[in-house]
Design a protein around this motif. Sequence first.
Motif, short mmCIF file in Angstrom:
data_model
loop_
_atom_site.label_atom_id
_atom_site.label_comp_id
_atom_site.label_asym_id
_atom_site.label_seq_id
_atom_site.Cartn_x
_atom_site.Cartn_y
_atom_site.Cartn_z
N PHE A 1 0.85 -1.20 0.00
CA PHE A 1 0.00 0.00 0.00
C PHE A 1 0.89 1.25 0.00
N SER A 2 2.01 1.19 0.72
CA SER A 2 2.95 2.31 0.70
C SER A 2 3.52 2.52 -0.70
N ALA A 3 3.82 1.41 -1.37
CA ALA A 3 4.34 1.51 -2.74
C ALA A 3 3.28 2.08 -3.68
N TYR A 4 2.04 1.63 -3.49
CA TYR A 4 0.94 2.16 -4.30
C TYR A 4 0.79 3.67 -4.08
N LEU A 5 0.85 4.09 -2.80
CA LEU A 5 0.73 5.52 -2.50
C LEU A 5 1.84 6.30 -3.18
N GLY A 6 3.03 5.71 -3.24
CA GLY A 6 4.14 6.36 -3.94
C GLY A 6 3.81 6.61 -5.40
N SER A 7 3.09 5.66 -6.00
CA SER A 7 2.71 5.81 -7.41
C SER A 7 1.67 6.91 -7.58
N ARG A 8 1.06 7.32 -6.47
CA ARG A 8 0.06 8.41 -6.50
C ARG A 8 0.64 9.68 -5.84
N ASP A 9 1.95 9.77 -5.79
CA ASP A 9 2.62 10.96 -5.22
C ASP A 9 2.24 11.22 -3.76
N HIS A 10 2.03 10.13 -3.02
CA HIS A 10 1.77 10.25 -1.58
C HIS A 10 2.68 9.27 -0.84
N GLU A 11 2.76 9.44 0.48
CA GLU A 11 3.49 8.44 1.27
C GLU A 11 2.82 8.23 2.62
N LEU A 12 3.05 7.02 3.15
CA LEU A 12 2.51 6.66 4.47
C LEU A 12 3.64 6.83 5.47
N LEU A 13 3.45 7.77 6.40
CA LEU A 13 4.49 8.03 7.40
C LEU A 13 4.24 7.17 8.65
N PRO B 1 -11.86 11.19 3.14
CA PRO B 1 -12.41 10.70 1.86
C PRO B 1 -11.31 10.32 0.87
N GLN B 2 -10.20 11.06 0.89
CA GLN B 2 -9.08 10.74 -0.01
C GLN B 2 -8.46 9.39 0.37
N VAL B 3 -8.29 9.15 1.68
CA VAL B 3 -7.73 7.89 2.15
C VAL B 3 -8.65 6.74 1.74
N ALA B 4 -9.96 6.98 1.92
CA ALA B 4 -10.94 5.94 1.55
C ALA B 4 -10.85 5.65 0.05
N GLU B 5 -10.63 6.69 -0.73
CA GLU B 5 -10.53 6.52 -2.19
C GLU B 5 -9.25 5.75 -2.56
N PHE B 6 -8.15 6.05 -1.87
CA PHE B 6 -6.90 5.31 -2.11
C PHE B 6 -7.11 3.83 -1.80
N LEU B 7 -7.77 3.54 -0.67
CA LEU B 7 -7.98 2.15 -0.28
C LEU B 7 -8.86 1.42 -1.30
N GLU B 8 -9.90 2.11 -1.71
CA GLU B 8 -10.83 1.53 -2.69
C GLU B 8 -10.08 1.18 -3.99
N ASP B 9 -9.27 2.11 -4.44
CA ASP B 9 -8.51 1.93 -5.67
C ASP B 9 -7.47 0.81 -5.50
N PHE B 10 -6.85 0.79 -4.32
CA PHE B 10 -5.83 -0.23 -4.04
C PHE B 10 -6.46 -1.63 -4.03
N TYR B 11 -7.61 -1.76 -3.37
CA TYR B 11 -8.26 -3.07 -3.33
C TYR B 11 -8.66 -3.54 -4.72
N ASP B 12 -9.04 -2.58 -5.57
CA ASP B 12 -9.37 -2.93 -6.96
C ASP B 12 -8.15 -3.44 -7.71
N ALA B 13 -6.99 -2.84 -7.40
CA ALA B 13 -5.75 -3.15 -8.13
C ALA B 13 -4.87 -4.11 -7.35
N GLN B 14 -5.41 -4.77 -6.31
CA GLN B 14 -4.56 -5.53 -5.38
C GLN B 14 -3.69 -6.61 -6.04
N PRO B 15 -4.13 -7.27 -7.13
CA PRO B 15 -3.24 -8.29 -7.70
C PRO B 15 -1.94 -7.69 -8.25
N ASP B 16 -1.99 -6.39 -8.59
CA ASP B 16 -0.78 -5.74 -9.11
C ASP B 16 0.21 -5.39 -7.99
N TRP B 17 -0.25 -5.41 -6.74
CA TRP B 17 0.57 -4.91 -5.64
C TRP B 17 0.83 -5.93 -4.54
#
Length: 218
Positions: free
Chosen positions: A34-46, A68-84
């Motif tokens: 999820f941290s790597a995914y956030l990096g691909s969206r110009d964000h990071e988990l501290l 709402p942004q965090v919820a959207e990241f999670l939603e998108d990540f779960y959709d793309a989970q096989p890639d990550w």
Amino acid sequence: MSVASADPAAIVLGDRPLIVCDVDEVVLEFLTPFSAYLGSRDHELLPRSFRLNGNIVSRPDGIEASRPQVAEFLEDFYDAQPDWQTPVAAAADTLARLSAAADIVFLTAMPPRHQHIRRRLLDASGMTYPMIATEDAKGPAVSALHAGRPLPLAFIDDISANLHSVRAHAPAALLVNLMANVTFRALAPHPGDGVAIARDWAHAETLIGDHFRKPARG
Ligand SMILES: [Mg+2]
């Protein structure tokens, strides 16, 4: 495809011990990908505290992502989970050994709409055990599954609230705290008395084996 459901009644158990097992951070890496995914969206988990909200910041300016942004990241990540997401080290092999003597059911706290994507990912990782996806408390789901049978029960999860929920609804269960991500594990609150903390899957296997050899109490 193996069983994926939001309903514990859809799972058929054998007359043998039961292991109910969380997915994120237990059998699939979550925080690291999820941290790597956030990096691909110009964000990071501290790693400032044991939570997502408040700790995800924008890379260019350090501004905290809104709920709402965090919820959207999670939603998108779960959709793309096989890639990550990838399996946690030793999870599949350990569960395969444990499954010789026990039923294994995955109980994942994820919106059921993503369950088929997760099902395919677990199957591809060699973990074909039935899966329940729910956003409800885990204790009632475990209680509905086990239904008070006089057989040993173990529950594995990284989140204290889930372990405590199962303790409230299935008091005889062995509660095992297991978390893959070392950085956030160090930030996690102690799960409290009556919860066994497993260092890794080898340790979890020992704890569960010891519990299953005790006289059955359900
Ligand atoms: Mg988890």
